[in-house]
Design a protein around this motif. Structure first.
Motif, PDB file in Angstrom:
ATOM      1  N   VAL A 112       3.873  -6.887  -9.986  1.00  0.00           N
ATOM      2  CA  VAL A 112       5.296  -7.216 -10.104  1.00  0.00           C
ATOM      3  C   VAL A 112       5.534  -7.797 -11.491  1.00  0.00           C
ATOM      4  O   VAL A 112       4.829  -8.720 -11.915  1.00  0.00           O
ATOM      5  N   ILE A 130       7.952  -5.840  -0.704  1.00  0.00           N
ATOM      6  CA  ILE A 130       6.889  -4.825  -0.714  1.00  0.00           C
ATOM      7  C   ILE A 130       6.247  -4.722   0.669  1.00  0.00           C
ATOM      8  O   ILE A 130       5.988  -3.626   1.184  1.00  0.00           O
ATOM      9  N   ASP A 174       8.453  -3.545  -9.573  1.00  0.00           N
ATOM     10  CA  ASP A 174       7.027  -3.460  -9.261  1.00  0.00           C
ATOM     11  C   ASP A 174       6.441  -2.154  -9.793  1.00  0.00           C
ATOM     12  O   ASP A 174       7.157  -1.279 -10.280  1.00  0.00           O
ATOM     13  N   THR A 178       9.965   0.191  -7.744  1.00  0.00           N
ATOM     14  CA  THR A 178      11.050  -0.428  -6.978  1.00  0.00           C
ATOM     15  C   THR A 178      11.624  -1.613  -7.739  1.00  0.00           C
ATOM     16  O   THR A 178      10.882  -2.512  -8.149  1.00  0.00           O
ATOM     17  N   LEU A 236       0.544  -4.488  -5.355  1.00  0.00           N
ATOM     18  CA  LEU A 236       1.304  -3.952  -6.485  1.00  0.00           C
ATOM     19  C   LEU A 236       1.468  -5.014  -7.565  1.00  0.00           C
ATOM     20  O   LEU A 236       1.440  -6.213  -7.291  1.00  0.00           O
ATOM     21  N   HIS A 260      13.557  -4.969  -7.661  1.00  0.00           N
ATOM     22  CA  HIS A 260      13.817  -6.010  -6.671  1.00  0.00           C
ATOM     23  C   HIS A 260      14.975  -6.912  -7.054  1.00  0.00           C
ATOM     24  O   HIS A 260      15.523  -7.598  -6.185  1.00  0.00           O
TER      25      HIS A 260
END
Length: 272
Positions: free
Chosen positions: A242, A269, A33, A37, A240, A39
């Motif tokens: 992604v 998130i 993202d 981060t 955010l 994922h």
């Protein structure tokens, strides 16, 4: 009494538990993202062919090199190149003239190799010089595991191009900073009417994810025998952006998997 204890234990089962990570059948995958981060990662640094995802870099370079109002004339070489290699085309014909803006739609929606050839030839000038610009841009973006050999992603007999899921996600994040790029890849259908310099054309986006779930930004599909089915996708989830990459997947499965991955990232998130 025992049944009461069980009920109490069950009662504390947590609403905050994260959803299970979706199963990913693609050979390589990566989801990140805009806060940085990660994922999901699966063989995300393995160098592999990425088929028509190459055209994202083609568009990125074109947008740096030229103006949307530039005019590009289609040659017989552009048309024959796509036909000879069995590539996807935008149905362009020799002698037609288009703005760069329209050719970007021809490049990104139906994945036209004819449009890729025309843009590379115009903005190199010449395809060799254009590919050099693609590789230079890759280095500037820190895509250390990416190498381009053409502007369309078709396999080359020797010294084939390659990239990784991580590098493709980074490229998408850079490209999506351009409003022009984001507008193109988020468009489902683009029509150009008949004029004195070209026929009427209707180009439809091959990215089925645009119609499957809300908040999808784009970005590009791809397929060759060597690369398998690929998808680079982006969407907005809980404030955010992604971005996800699926390389070497199944045709329809890539879209359903991408949808699940967007929702999964959104849940992560939300959990903070």
């Amino acid at each position: 009494m025992g049944s009461v204890v069980v009920a109490l234990v069950v009662g504390v089962s947590s609403p905050a538990l994260a959803a299970d990570e979706p199963t990913v059948g693609a050979k390589a995958a990566y989801v990140i993202d805009s806060a940085g981060t990660v994922h999901l990662g699966k063989r995300e640094t393995k160098r592999v062919p990425v088929a028509s995802l190459v055209k994202i870099m083609t568009a990125y370079v074109v947008l740096r090199e030229g103006s949307l109002s530039d005019t590009v004339t289609i040659t017989s070489t552009d048309v024959k190149y796509a036909a000879k290699n069995g590539a996807a085309t935008a149905g362009l014909r020799k002698g037609e003239r288009f703005t760069t803006r329209d050719l970007l739609y021809a490049l990104m929606l139906p994945s036209g190799a004819d449009a890729a050839n025309a843009l590379a030839r115009h903005y190199g000038p010449g395809k060799t010089a254009f590919v050099a610009k693609m590789n230079r841009a890759a280095r500037e973006l820190g895509l250390a595991d990416t190498r381009y050999t053409n502007a369309d992603g078709m396999p080359t007999p020797a010294n084939g191009g390659y990239s990784t899921a991580v590098d493709q996600a980074r490229l998408a994040q850079a490209a999506l900073r351009s409003t022009a790029f984001t507008t193109v890849v988020g468009t489902r259908t683009h029509k150009v009417g008949k004029t004195a310099v070209h026929r009427a054309h209707t180009w439809r986006n091959l990215n089925k994810l645009l119609t499957r779930t809300d908040g999808v930004v784009g970005v590009k599909t791809g397929y060759t025998n060597a690369a398998g089915y690929c998808l680079l996708f982006a969407g907005e989830r809980n404030g955010l952006q992604v971005v996800g990459v699926l390389l070497g997947d199944g045709n329809e499965r890539r879209f359903s998997t991408a949808e699940k991955l967007l929702d999964y990232a959104g849940e992560q998130i939300a959990l903070g």
